[in-house]
Scaffold this motif. Structure first.
Motif, short mmCIF file in Angstrom:
data_model
loop_
_atom_site.label_atom_id
_atom_site.label_comp_id
_atom_site.label_asym_id
_atom_site.label_seq_id
_atom_site.Cartn_x
_atom_site.Cartn_y
_atom_site.Cartn_z
N ASN A 50 0.74 -1.29 0.13
CA ASN A 50 0.18 -0.08 -0.08
C ASN A 50 0.64 1.26 0.22
O ASN A 50 0.40 2.45 0.40
CB ASN A 50 -0.80 0.09 0.99
CG ASN A 50 -2.10 0.72 0.97
OD1 ASN A 50 -2.72 0.77 -0.17
ND2 ASN A 50 -2.71 1.43 1.90
N SER A 52 3.23 4.28 -2.15
CA SER A 52 2.59 5.24 -3.15
C SER A 52 3.40 4.88 -4.34
O SER A 52 4.30 4.35 -4.53
CB SER A 52 3.07 6.85 -2.79
OG SER A 52 4.31 6.87 -2.54
N GLU A 95 -0.35 12.92 -10.41
CA GLU A 95 -1.40 13.78 -9.53
C GLU A 95 -1.27 15.34 -9.63
O GLU A 95 -2.16 16.05 -9.88
CB GLU A 95 -1.53 13.29 -8.21
CG GLU A 95 -2.98 13.99 -7.47
CD GLU A 95 -3.22 13.43 -6.16
OE1 GLU A 95 -4.07 13.60 -5.64
OE2 GLU A 95 -2.13 13.24 -5.34
N ASP A 208 -0.79 2.92 -8.20
CA ASP A 208 -0.91 2.40 -7.08
C ASP A 208 -2.49 2.05 -6.75
O ASP A 208 -3.16 2.43 -7.54
CB ASP A 208 -0.34 3.26 -5.89
CG ASP A 208 -1.04 4.55 -5.83
OD1 ASP A 208 -2.13 4.95 -6.10
OD2 ASP A 208 -0.06 5.42 -5.60
N ASN A 210 -4.42 3.55 -4.77
CA ASN A 210 -5.22 4.63 -4.81
C ASN A 210 -5.45 5.48 -6.23
O ASN A 210 -5.72 6.49 -6.23
CB ASN A 210 -4.31 5.80 -3.71
CG ASN A 210 -4.69 5.32 -2.30
OD1 ASN A 210 -5.53 4.89 -1.87
ND2 ASN A 210 -3.51 5.54 -1.55
N ARG A 211 -5.07 4.83 -7.07
CA ARG A 211 -5.15 5.16 -8.53
C ARG A 211 -4.18 6.42 -9.00
O ARG A 211 -4.64 7.20 -9.82
CB ARG A 211 -6.47 5.44 -8.88
CG ARG A 211 -7.53 4.28 -8.65
CD ARG A 211 -8.84 4.43 -9.22
NE ARG A 211 -9.64 3.36 -9.23
CZ ARG A 211 -10.94 2.75 -10.27
NH1 ARG A 211 -11.12 3.79 -10.88
NH2 ARG A 211 -11.30 1.97 -9.96
N LYS A 212 -3.35 6.35 -8.19
CA LYS A 212 -2.31 7.49 -8.34
C LYS A 212 -0.87 7.00 -9.24
O LYS A 212 -0.62 5.75 -9.08
CB LYS A 212 -1.82 8.00 -7.12
CG LYS A 212 -2.74 9.01 -6.52
CD LYS A 212 -2.40 9.65 -4.97
CE LYS A 212 -3.36 10.40 -4.35
NZ LYS A 212 -3.17 10.88 -3.12
#
Length: 340
Positions: A50, A52, A95, A208, A210-212
């Motif tokens: 998890n 980044s 991002e 990742d 978190n869709r980043k």
């Protein structure tokens, strides 16, 4: 706008949001140039825990910087005309689209991490040369000798071989037959061969949980380069580019040509315009090939859902590596278009 028209637009937007978030597949992934599977696995280890996308691409590049992937990344590999190894690197956040880069970095092994510090702790984007080394020391990095027994031997062999290969042109004495010092000769025009220019770069894309999205690049550049030369790897849009809204791309090959065309920026723009990763990759390289058919290089393109593909030109094949939730990294071999 009428009430009926308002609800029609609202309904269409809701349908698009549902389709975008639910029905299109999404898969966390790491991808990198060449069969550098240790880089892939390290980057995936960060994602799997998890971490980044930024941490993943940095860690993946660090593995190659320390492990000297193909001697084209990190210390003790490709040398310049003075026998020194200098490093280029870039990191970019898809991002915020912030980035940090270093060029012609001396005496610091983890170039990608210096680039990360530039992004995180300055309002600048790019530092070069001895000043970049000074910045790295201020950030707590250790000054180290990047020379190895291998690079010393390579430098001696290069001198013994009359300084071949060589990146000089339009100079005297003839750089194809002699070492320098050189001076300008406006009547001379010598082409460089693919073999003279051969170099590799590690480029990493991470998506990742978190869709980043982030990309990272690291290289010691062209072998026997002219001191002070900076390649395409640390240049945003050329070596790599990332935008969470559409995807990312990383490239490798003849950086002195690629930086003129910004193929990674073009590829991500192609995604924005609705192209698939393979079409986006092909289109970005075709713009270079049309102008310079003797060009060689490759590009990997990933959309925001983790779908990926690659295109290449001038080599026989190009290999890239990726990992999702599979147990190990997987290689994909791409057949390249040929120089005509």
């Amino acid at each position: 706008m009428s009430i009926q028209k308002f609800f029609e637009v609202l309904f269409c937007n809701l349908l698009f949001d549902i389709y975008d978030s639910k029905y299109l597949s999404y898969e966390p992934i790491v991808i990198n140039t060449w069969p550098f599977y240790n880089c892939t696995n390290k980057a995936w280890e960060i994602i799997e825990n998890n971490g980044s996308a930024l941490d993943a691409v940095e860690a993946g590049c660090n593995i190659c910087e320390q492990g000297q992937c193909s001697r084209s990344v990190g210390y003790g590999g490709h040398i310049d005309e003075n026998g020194e190894t200098t490093l280029d690197a870039m990191i970019m956040d898809g991002e915020s689209q912030e980035m940090g880069a270093v060029g012609s970095l001396y005496k610091i092994k983890n170039a990608i991490s210096v680039a990360r510090k530039i992004m995180d702790y300055t309002q600048h984007s790019f530092l070069v040369g001895e000043a970049a080394t000074k910045f790295a020391l201020q950030m707590g990095f250790e000054e180290e000798n990047l020379t190895t027994n291998y690079s010393i031997k390579e430098f001696k062999n290069w001198l013994d071989n009359k300084c071949q290969p060589n990146f000089r042109k339009n100079v005297l004495p003839d750089p194809k037959k002699n070492c320098g010092p050189y001076h300008q000769n406006v009547y001379q025009n010598i082409e460089r061969s693919k073999e003279d220019l051969a170099s590799d770069t590690v480029g990493v894309i991470a998506l990742d949980f978190n869709r980043k999205i982030a990309i990272g690049m690291s290289t010691n550049g062209a072998d026997h380069k002219i001191p002070g030369r900076v390649g395409d790897s640390p240049i945003p849009g050329s070596g790599g580019y990332a935008d969470n809204s559409f995807g990312a791309a990383v490239a490798t090959g003849d950086g002195d040509i690629m930086m003129r065309f910004l193929p990674c920026y073009q590829a991500v723009e192609n995604l924005r315009n609705g192209m698939t990763p393979i079409d986006a990759a092909n289109n970005s390289l075709q713009k270079i090939i049309k102008k310079i058919p003797s060009f060689y290089g490759a590009i990997i393109v990933m959309d925001k859902f983790g779908n990926h593909s690659a295109s290449c030109h001038g080599w026989e094949t190009f290999t890239y590596t990726y990992r999702t939730r599979e147990k190990s990294a997987r290689f994909i071999d791409i057949k390249c278009s040929k120089i005509r």
